[in-house]
Design a protein around this motif. Sequence first.
Motif, mmCIF file in Angstrom:
data_model
loop_
_atom_site.group_PDB
_atom_site.id
_atom_site.type_symbol
_atom_site.label_atom_id
_atom_site.label_comp_id
_atom_site.label_asym_id
_atom_site.label_seq_id
_atom_site.Cartn_x
_atom_site.Cartn_y
_atom_site.Cartn_z
ATOM 1 N N MET A 1 56.956 43.740 54.744
ATOM 2 C CA MET A 1 57.123 45.408 55.132
ATOM 3 C C MET A 1 57.396 45.846 53.875
ATOM 4 S SD MET A 1 59.961 47.094 57.151
ATOM 5 C CE MET A 1 59.790 46.432 58.870
ATOM 6 N N THR A 2 56.702 46.988 53.570
ATOM 7 C CA THR A 2 56.747 47.708 52.298
ATOM 8 C C THR A 2 58.137 48.841 52.666
ATOM 9 O OG1 THR A 2 55.298 49.330 52.992
ATOM 10 C CG2 THR A 2 54.523 47.694 51.593
ATOM 11 N N THR A 3 58.652 49.141 51.502
ATOM 12 C CA THR A 3 59.833 50.388 51.697
ATOM 13 C C THR A 3 59.540 51.698 51.774
ATOM 14 O OG1 THR A 3 59.976 50.307 49.308
ATOM 15 C CG2 THR A 3 61.565 48.742 50.394
ATOM 16 N N ALA A 4 58.090 51.767 51.479
ATOM 17 C CA ALA A 4 57.503 53.135 51.506
ATOM 18 C C ALA A 4 55.931 52.960 51.205
ATOM 19 C CB ALA A 4 57.781 54.038 50.343
ATOM 20 N N PRO A 5 55.210 53.906 52.164
ATOM 21 C CA PRO A 5 53.746 53.588 52.121
ATOM 22 C C PRO A 5 53.156 54.073 50.745
ATOM 23 C CG PRO A 5 54.402 55.704 53.383
ATOM 24 C CD PRO A 5 55.639 54.900 53.025
ATOM 25 N N ALA A 6 52.261 53.016 50.464
ATOM 26 C CA ALA A 6 51.327 53.344 49.078
ATOM 27 C C ALA A 6 50.424 54.334 49.235
ATOM 28 C CB ALA A 6 50.762 52.109 48.748
ATOM 29 N N ARG A 7 50.453 55.297 48.268
ATOM 30 C CA ARG A 7 49.475 56.531 48.431
ATOM 31 C C ARG A 7 48.399 56.303 47.467
ATOM 32 N NH1 ARG A 7 53.630 61.809 48.760
ATOM 33 N NH2 ARG A 7 54.941 60.680 50.165
ATOM 34 N N GLN A 24 52.734 63.870 55.348
ATOM 35 C CA GLN A 24 54.201 63.050 55.022
ATOM 36 C C GLN A 24 53.917 61.623 54.908
ATOM 37 O OE1 GLN A 24 57.473 64.760 57.106
ATOM 38 N NE2 GLN A 24 56.388 66.638 57.574
ATOM 39 N N ALA A 25 54.886 60.868 54.947
ATOM 40 C CA ALA A 25 54.965 59.472 54.907
ATOM 41 C C ALA A 25 54.102 58.797 55.880
ATOM 42 C CB ALA A 25 56.271 58.802 54.858
ATOM 43 N N ASP A 26 53.889 59.010 57.194
ATOM 44 C CA ASP A 26 53.228 58.744 58.313
ATOM 45 C C ASP A 26 51.527 59.052 57.953
ATOM 46 O OD1 ASP A 26 53.471 61.166 58.765
ATOM 47 O OD2 ASP A 26 54.104 61.221 60.655
ATOM 48 N N THR A 27 51.410 60.060 57.261
ATOM 49 C CA THR A 27 49.959 60.508 57.031
ATOM 50 C C THR A 27 49.291 59.588 56.045
ATOM 51 O OG1 THR A 27 50.642 62.924 57.426
ATOM 52 C CG2 THR A 27 48.199 62.434 56.641
ATOM 53 N N HIS A 28 50.240 59.233 55.178
ATOM 54 C CA HIS A 28 49.717 58.574 53.891
ATOM 55 C C HIS A 28 49.617 56.993 54.164
ATOM 56 C CE1 HIS A 28 49.842 61.345 50.677
ATOM 57 N NE2 HIS A 28 50.953 62.013 51.163
ATOM 58 N N LEU A 29 50.550 56.434 55.012
ATOM 59 C CA LEU A 29 50.253 55.135 55.822
ATOM 60 C C LEU A 29 49.080 55.089 56.587
ATOM 61 C CD1 LEU A 29 51.921 52.502 55.651
ATOM 62 C CD2 LEU A 29 52.800 53.219 57.915
ATOM 63 N N ASP A 188 50.015 47.559 59.734
ATOM 64 C CA ASP A 188 50.983 47.899 58.556
ATOM 65 C C ASP A 188 52.462 48.484 58.990
ATOM 66 O OD1 ASP A 188 51.823 47.848 55.963
ATOM 67 O OD2 ASP A 188 50.230 49.575 55.309
ATOM 68 N N ARG A 189 53.497 48.093 58.383
ATOM 69 C CA ARG A 189 54.754 48.912 58.583
ATOM 70 C C ARG A 189 55.107 49.283 57.104
ATOM 71 N NH1 ARG A 189 57.151 46.287 63.181
ATOM 72 N NH2 ARG A 189 55.969 44.559 63.974
ATOM 73 N N ALA A 190 56.099 50.236 57.252
ATOM 74 C CA ALA A 190 56.791 50.932 56.130
ATOM 75 C C ALA A 190 58.230 51.401 56.636
ATOM 76 C CB ALA A 190 56.108 51.963 55.468
ATOM 77 N N LEU A 191 59.281 51.306 55.742
ATOM 78 C CA LEU A 191 60.616 51.871 55.718
ATOM 79 C C LEU A 191 60.595 53.104 55.170
ATOM 80 C CD1 LEU A 191 62.925 48.942 56.048
ATOM 81 C CD2 LEU A 191 62.216 50.245 57.839
ATOM 82 N N VAL A 192 61.028 54.280 55.787
ATOM 83 C CA VAL A 192 61.050 55.526 54.910
ATOM 84 C C VAL A 192 62.324 56.253 55.415
ATOM 85 C CG1 VAL A 192 58.551 55.720 54.743
ATOM 86 C CG2 VAL A 192 59.980 56.772 56.593
ATOM 87 N N PRO A 193 62.998 56.799 54.491
ATOM 88 C CA PRO A 193 63.961 57.738 54.817
ATOM 89 C C PRO A 193 63.930 58.899 55.961
ATOM 90 C CG PRO A 193 63.530 57.779 52.282
ATOM 91 C CD PRO A 193 62.342 57.074 52.787
ATOM 92 N N PHE A 194 65.018 58.854 56.458
ATOM 93 C CA PHE A 194 65.110 59.865 57.600
ATOM 94 C C PHE A 194 64.510 61.383 57.158
ATOM 95 C CE2 PHE A 194 68.361 57.280 59.785
ATOM 96 C CZ PHE A 194 67.608 56.742 60.478
ATOM 97 N N GLY A 195 63.497 61.690 57.833
ATOM 98 C CA GLY A 195 63.036 63.194 57.477
ATOM 99 C C GLY A 195 63.812 64.266 58.156
ATOM 100 N N ASP A 215 72.086 52.507 60.043
ATOM 101 C CA ASP A 215 70.789 52.714 59.606
ATOM 102 C C ASP A 215 70.468 54.195 58.752
ATOM 103 O OD1 ASP A 215 70.267 50.254 60.893
ATOM 104 O OD2 ASP A 215 69.352 51.509 62.863
ATOM 105 N N ASP A 216 69.460 54.013 57.780
ATOM 106 C CA ASP A 216 69.319 55.264 57.094
ATOM 107 C C ASP A 216 67.869 55.404 56.666
ATOM 108 O OD1 ASP A 216 69.089 53.260 55.254
ATOM 109 O OD2 ASP A 216 70.238 54.050 53.625
ATOM 110 N N LYS A 217 67.041 54.606 57.464
ATOM 111 C CA LYS A 217 65.687 54.624 57.157
ATOM 112 C C LYS A 217 64.907 54.263 58.728
ATOM 113 C CE LYS A 217 65.163 53.026 52.472
ATOM 114 N NZ LYS A 217 66.487 52.932 52.023
ATOM 115 N N GLU A 218 63.847 55.021 58.844
ATOM 116 C CA GLU A 218 62.869 54.912 59.721
ATOM 117 C C GLU A 218 61.571 53.953 59.710
ATOM 118 O OE1 GLU A 218 60.324 57.849 62.782
ATOM 119 O OE2 GLU A 218 60.727 58.611 60.714
ATOM 120 N N GLU A 219 61.394 52.961 60.686
ATOM 121 C CA GLU A 219 60.170 52.206 60.330
ATOM 122 C C GLU A 219 59.151 53.004 60.972
ATOM 123 O OE1 GLU A 219 58.916 47.795 61.528
ATOM 124 O OE2 GLU A 219 59.574 48.874 62.972
#
Length: 228
Positions: A1-7, A24-29, A188-195, A215-219
Motif C-alpha cells: 500500500m502506498t502512503t499517497a497516490p502517485a501523480r 483531489q487524492a482520490d482523483t489522482h489515484l 490499488d490502495r493509498a493512505l491519505v490524510p483526512f480531508g 487514526d489520522d489517515k483514510e484508506e
Amino acid sequence: MTTAPARAADLGRLWTLPGVYAPQADTHLLAQALDAEGVVPGVDVLDVCTGSGALALLAARKGARVTATDISLRAVMTARLNAARAGQRVRVLHGDLTGPVSGQRFDLLVSNPPYVPAPEGHRPGPHTPAVAWDAGHCGRLALDRICAHARDLLRPHGVLLMVHSGLCGVDETLRRLSATGMRCAVADRALVPFGPVLTKRLPWLRAQGLIGPEDDKEELVVIRAERI
C-alpha cells in the motif's frame, strides 16, 4: 500500500465553478489506474460523476470517445468548459449516475462517486457542494447503484474502475460486483490524510466505529471489475 497516490497522470490545467469537486487524492489515484489500464484510441469510455471532467479529459487525450455524466449542473458546465479549453471532444450529460446513458454500452467505465458516510437524515440537494461527497449513512448510496448497473453498461471484457473510501466497505463492493457476474479485485490502495469533510465529521465517524481514536489517515481503494 502506498502512503499517497502517485501523480503520474497529467490532469492538465482545470477550472472549476464554485461548489464543483476539484481533483483531489482520490482523483489522482483513479487517474493512475486509468493510465495503467492502457486506454487506446477509439474505445468508448464513460465517466460517471465527472465533476471537473478531469478523468474524462485524460481518457479523451488518449484518443477515446468519451461520455461523462453528473447530477450537478455546475459540474456539467465545468466539464464542458474544461473540454473546450483543452480542445477535446467530450459528451457531457446532466443526470443521475448512469441514468443518462441507459441502454448504451462502453468499453471502460470510470467513476469517483460520492462515498462519504453521513449522519442519518443528512442528504444534500443536487445543487449543493456536498452532493459530490455525501452518500448516506453507510456511504454506499451511489456505490451500490453503480455496482448494480455497471455490468449492463459494459461490452464483453469491458472494465469498471471505481475509487472509494475504505470506510464504505471494500468487501461489500467486491461482493456486489461479483454477484452480477463480474470478475473484480482491488487494483490499488493509498493512505491519505483526512480531508476537510472527514475532519469535520470525525466525532460522528468515531462514534460510529468507522474510524479509530488514533487514526489520522483514510484508506482509498480503486476497484477493478471486468465483465466476463
